[in-house]
Structures are given as C-alpha cells and as structure tokens.
Design a protein around this motif. Structure first.
Motif, PDB file in Angstrom:
ATOM      1  N   LEU A  18       0.462  -1.165  -0.014  1.00  0.00           N
ATOM      2  CA  LEU A  18       0.005  -0.368  -0.363  1.00  0.00           C
ATOM      3  C   LEU A  18       1.518   1.139  -0.263  1.00  0.00           C
ATOM      4  O   LEU A  18       0.106   2.203  -0.862  1.00  0.00           O
ATOM      5  N   SER A  19       2.242   1.272   0.444  1.00  0.00           N
ATOM      6  CA  SER A  19       3.170   2.632   0.845  1.00  0.00           C
ATOM      7  C   SER A  19       3.314   2.290  -0.512  1.00  0.00           C
ATOM      8  O   SER A  19       3.374   4.059  -0.893  1.00  0.00           O
ATOM      9  N   THR A  22       0.933   4.351  -2.936  1.00  0.00           N
ATOM     10  CA  THR A  22       0.474   5.496  -2.607  1.00  0.00           C
ATOM     11  C   THR A  22       1.595   6.424  -3.156  1.00  0.00           C
ATOM     12  O   THR A  22       1.543   7.549  -3.340  1.00  0.00           O
ATOM     13  N   LEU A  25       1.285   6.113  -6.805  1.00  0.00           N
ATOM     14  CA  LEU A  25      -0.059   7.032  -7.244  1.00  0.00           C
ATOM     15  C   LEU A  25       0.591   9.088  -7.270  1.00  0.00           C
ATOM     16  O   LEU A  25       0.333  10.039  -7.821  1.00  0.00           O
ATOM     17  N   GLU A  26       1.400   9.584  -5.480  1.00  0.00           N
ATOM     18  CA  GLU A  26       1.841  10.306  -5.921  1.00  0.00           C
ATOM     19  C   GLU A  26       2.862  10.938  -6.971  1.00  0.00           C
ATOM     20  O   GLU A  26       2.615  12.509  -7.035  1.00  0.00           O
TER      21      GLU A  26
END
Length: 64
Positions: A18-19, A22, A25-26
């Motif tokens: 998930l990290s 994320t 996605l950033e």
C-alpha cells in the motif's frame, strides 16, 4: 461492530505494498501537474490499479 478474531499473517506485506502504491500514485499526480503525456499517465494508472488489485488478492487469500 463485530469482534476481530481472525489473525492476519500478511499485514506487513499489505502495508508495504500500500505504501508503494501510494508513492506511485503521488508520482502520477506529479506527472499530471507537469502535463506529461496522457499515454504515459494512463500506463502508470494501470500499473497502480494492478498493484491495488494484487493487494486485494493478498488480503482475500489471508482471510481464507
């Protein structure tokens, strides 16, 4: 709310993925701000979507 009785064995793997998703996605958000090629952005979005689907599979397998 139901009481939690199931022990999850893949929590660290899920959190790590998930990290990573994320962060990815950033990076895509930055690409959009920089007005990068739409095709490149769409490819990266597909990669994040795939990563999230795979995280879901890990959670499902851990639940079974």
């Amino acid at each position: 709310m139901s009481e939690h009785t199931h022990h999850h064995t893949e929590t660290k793997k899920v959190i790590d993925r998930l990290s990573r998703a994320t962060g990815h996605l950033e990076a895509i958000k930055k690409m959009v701000k920089e007005e990068r090629d739409c095709g490149d952005v769409l490819i990266q979005l597909a990669a994040v979507r795939s990563a999230i689907n795979n995280i879901g599979k890990i959670i499902l397998a851990d639940h079974m």
